[in-house]
Design an enzyme around this catalytic site. Structure first.
Site, PDB file in Angstrom:
ATOM      1  N   ASN A  19       0.888  -1.166   0.000  1.00 31.70           N
ATOM      2  CA  ASN A  19       0.000   0.000   0.000  1.00 31.70           C
ATOM      3  C   ASN A  19       0.930   1.222   0.000  1.00 31.70           C
ATOM      4  O   ASN A  19       1.468   1.596   1.036  1.00 31.70           O
ATOM      5  CB  ASN A  19      -0.876  -0.042   1.250  1.00 31.70           C
ATOM      6  CG  ASN A  19      -1.797   1.150   1.365  1.00 31.70           C
ATOM      7  OD1 ASN A  19      -1.838   2.009   0.473  1.00 31.70           O
ATOM      8  ND2 ASN A  19      -2.537   1.219   2.454  1.00 31.70           N
ATOM      9  N   ARG A 102      -2.617  -2.183  -3.440  1.00 29.83           N
ATOM     10  CA  ARG A 102      -3.805  -1.347  -3.303  1.00 29.83           C
ATOM     11  C   ARG A 102      -3.654  -0.174  -4.272  1.00 29.83           C
ATOM     12  O   ARG A 102      -2.679   0.571  -4.184  1.00 29.83           O
ATOM     13  CB  ARG A 102      -3.915  -0.848  -1.861  1.00 29.83           C
ATOM     14  CG  ARG A 102      -5.133  -0.012  -1.639  1.00 29.83           C
ATOM     15  CD  ARG A 102      -5.238   0.415  -0.198  1.00 29.83           C
ATOM     16  NE  ARG A 102      -6.309   1.389  -0.069  1.00 29.83           N
ATOM     17  CZ  ARG A 102      -6.510   2.133   0.995  1.00 29.83           C
ATOM     18  NH1 ARG A 102      -5.725   2.017   2.044  1.00 29.83           N
ATOM     19  NH2 ARG A 102      -7.505   2.985   1.030  1.00 29.83           N
ATOM     20  N   ARG A 250      -8.124  16.902   4.748  1.00 27.74           N
ATOM     21  CA  ARG A 250      -8.951  17.211   3.565  1.00 27.74           C
ATOM     22  C   ARG A 250     -10.275  17.820   4.009  1.00 27.74           C
ATOM     23  O   ARG A 250     -10.823  17.443   5.048  1.00 27.74           O
ATOM     24  CB  ARG A 250      -9.211  15.941   2.751  1.00 27.74           C
ATOM     25  CG  ARG A 250      -8.003  15.460   1.994  1.00 27.74           C
ATOM     26  CD  ARG A 250      -8.277  14.140   1.290  1.00 27.74           C
ATOM     27  NE  ARG A 250      -7.428  13.083   1.789  1.00 27.74           N
ATOM     28  CZ  ARG A 250      -7.644  11.785   1.625  1.00 27.74           C
ATOM     29  NH1 ARG A 250      -8.690  11.368   0.950  1.00 27.74           N
ATOM     30  NH2 ARG A 250      -6.823  10.895   2.130  1.00 27.74           N
ATOM     31  N   GLU A 388      -7.613  -3.890   4.994  1.00 29.03           N
ATOM     32  CA  GLU A 388      -7.548  -3.746   3.534  1.00 29.03           C
ATOM     33  C   GLU A 388      -6.453  -4.635   2.944  1.00 29.03           C
ATOM     34  O   GLU A 388      -6.607  -5.169   1.844  1.00 29.03           O
ATOM     35  CB  GLU A 388      -7.304  -2.277   3.179  1.00 29.03           C
ATOM     36  CG  GLU A 388      -8.528  -1.427   3.461  1.00 29.03           C
ATOM     37  CD  GLU A 388      -8.195  -0.024   3.941  1.00 29.03           C
ATOM     38  OE1 GLU A 388      -7.400   0.097   4.897  1.00 29.03           O
ATOM     39  OE2 GLU A 388      -8.731   0.938   3.371  1.00 29.03           O
TER      40      GLU A 388
END
Ligand code: ADP
Length: 401
Positions: A19, A102, A250, A388
Site C-alpha cells: 500500500n 492497493r 482534507r 484492507e
C-alpha cells in the site's frame, strides 16, 4: 526467521501486499493454503521516502524483526530491493509467489482485481489525473517490482471497484451529459475496506435479506458507504477522495463556488488551492493544531473542540443522507483508526443520530466491545476492525496460477 518452529517446516506460498503513498510504503507478508486462511506473518513500512527513509518490519505480535535507516535519499528501486532481499533472506521455507497492490482508481473498466500487464499499467496510468494524490504513488512500486523481480505475479486491487454496484443515477453530477460521458462522475473510494467489512459483518450477526448497512470508515481519510444486501449503493466520496466527510487534512464536501472564489478573487493558483484542499484543511485546518483525533481530544483549546464538533456534525449529517439513499438503516459499523479507537467520537455521532433509531450502549462503547448498541436499539451498531491488506491478499491469492 519468520518460521521459528523447530520442526522441518513445509514450504508455503506467501504473498506480499503493498500500500504505497507519497512518502511511505506499507507492506504485509501473508501465508496460507486458501484465501480464507491467509494469515499475516510480517508487516511493516518504509517511511520518510524522499528524505531519510526508515525501514521497519515486525511480526504478527508486533515484535520487531528488522530495522534500517538511510541518511540519504534512496530510490524506490533501492528501497523495494531491500524489502525483497529481506523477504528472501528471512522467508525460511516460504516462497514469494505474488505481490498485490492497493490502487486508488480502477476507473469505469477495472471493477475486478487485475493481473498486471503492460496494457493494464497503461490503463491505470491514464487514470492518474483522477487521483492525483494517490495513483502515481500506487503504481511506482509495481514498476519497481517488475524490474527487481521480473516474472513475479503482480495484481492491482482498486479502491473504487466495490462501488461499481452503485445505481447509475447516484453516480452522476448535475453537469452537462458530455462531461458525465467523459468520466466526470462519482466513483467512491475505500472500497477494499468496505468489501472486507461486508464479509465480516455476517460473522458477527446474521444479516436479513436486503439488510441496509452504513459503514463509517473514519481514518485519516474518511468516508461512509451505504450497502444493501452487502453491496454498495452510495458513498460520501465522489469523483475524488476530497468529497464527503471532514478528514484529517482534507476539507470534505465543499461548495464549488468556494473554489471559484479562491481562484478569481483571492488570486490563488490552482496548485495552491489543491494543496489547501488536500493538505491544509480538515481537522488540521479547522483546529490549527493537529490532524490527529487523539491530540484534539486531549486538547482543551476551543479550536480543537470546534474541529471535532464539525467532524461529528458532518458525519451525522452524511449518515442521514446515506440512510435516505439506502431506504433506511438496520446496522451501523464503525471502522478504521478513529472509528475503531475513538469512543467519544463514536458516542457523539450515535447521539446525534438517535432520530434514526440508534441507541448507544455507553458502557459497551467505552469498553471497546464489538456491539455498542443496546438490545432495544432499532439499529445495531458495531465496531469492526478493517483489514484492507488482507482483502488485497485474498484477491491476489485468487488470481495466482
Ligand atoms: P490511514 O490508514 O488513512 O492513514 P488510520 O485508519 O490508521 O488512517 O487512522 C488514523 C487516524 O486514526 C489518526 O490520525 C487518528 O486521528 C486516529 N486514531 C488512531 N488511534 C486513535 C485513538 N486511540 N484514539 C483516537 N483516534 C485515534
Amino acid at each position: 526467521m519468520l518460521d521459528r518452529s523447530a520442526q522441518p517446516a513445509m514450504q508455503r506460498d506467501c504473498l506480499l501486499v503493498i500500500n504505497a503513498g507519497s512518502s511511505s510504503i506499507k507492506f504485509s507478508l501473508l501465508c496460507g493454503d486458501t484465501a480464507e486462511s491467509l494469515e499475516t506473518i510480517a508487516c511493516g513500512a518504509i517511511e520518510a521516502i524522499g528524505s531519510a527513509p526508515h525501514f521497519l518490519v515486525g511480526d504478527q505480535a508486533g515484535a520487531r524483526l528488522a530495522e534500517r535507516r538511510w541518511d540519504e535519499q534512496a530510490s524506490h528501486d533501492a528501497l523495494l530491493g531491500h524489502l525483497i532481499d529481506w523477504i528472501e533472506a528471512h522467508a525460511g521455507p516460504n516462497r514469494l509467489i505474488a505481490a498485490g497492490h492497493r490502487v486508488a482508481h480502477g476507473g469505469l473498466d477495472c471493477v475486478d482485481p487485475q493481473r498486471i500487464t503492460p496494457e493494464v499499467m497503461a490503463q491505470l496510468r491514464a487514470l492518474e489525473p483522477l487521483a492525483p494524490m494517490h495513483q502515481a504513488h500506487n503504481l511506482a512500486p509495481i514498476d519497481a517490482l517488475a524490474r527487481l523481480h521480473p516474472g513475479l505475479l503482480q495484481v492491482a486491487c482498486f479502491d473504487t471497484a466495490f462501488h461499481a454496484t452503485n445505481p447509475a443515477i447516484t453516480r452522476m453530477y448535475g453537469l452537462p451529459q458530455a462531461l458525465t460521458d467523459a468520466g466526470v462522475r462519482r466513483f467512491g473510494f475505500h472500497g477494499l475496506s468496505y468489501e472486507y467489512i461486508a464479509g465480516e459483518l455476517p460473522k458477527h450477526a446474521a444479516q436479513p435479506p436486503q439488510a441496509r448497512t452504513i459503514v463509517a470508515h473514519l481514518g485519516s481519510g474518511a468516508s461512509m458507504c451505504a450497502m444493501v444486501d452487502g453491496k454498495s449503493v452510495a458513498s460520501t466520496m465522489g469523483f475524488s477522495a476530497l468529497d464527503g466527510l471532514l478528514m484529517g487534512t482534507r476539507c470534505g464536501a465543499l461548495d464549488p463556488g468556494v473554489v471559484l472564489y479562491l481562484l478569481q478573487e483571492k488570486g490563488m493558483s490552482v496548485g495552491q488551492v489543491e494543496n489547501m484542499l488536500y493538505h491544509d484543511s480538515g481537522l488540521l485546518g479547522v483546529s490549527g493544531i493537529s490532524n490527529d483525533v487523539r491530540t484534539l481530544l486531549a486538547s482543551d483549546s476551543a479550536a480543537a473542540r470546534t474541529a471535532l464538533d464539525l467532524f461529528v456534525y458532518r458525519a451525522a449529517r452524511e449518515l442521514g443522507s446515506l440512510a435516505a439513499a439506502a431506504g433506511g438503516i438496520d446496522t451501523l459499523v464503525f471502522t478504521a483508526g478513529i472509528g475503531e479507537n475513538a469512543a467519544p467520537i463514536r458516542a457523539r455521532i450515535c447521539e446525534q443520530s438517535a432520530w434514526l433509531g440508534i441507541d448507544l450502549d455507553r458502557d459497551a462503547n467505552l469498553a471497546g466491545q464489538p456491539c455498542i448498541s443496546t438490545p432495544a436499539s432499532r439499529v445495531a451498531v458495531w465496531v469492526i476492525p478493517t483489514d484492507e491488506a488482507l482483502m488485497v491478499a485474498r484477491h491476489t491469492f485468487a488470481l495466482r496460477p
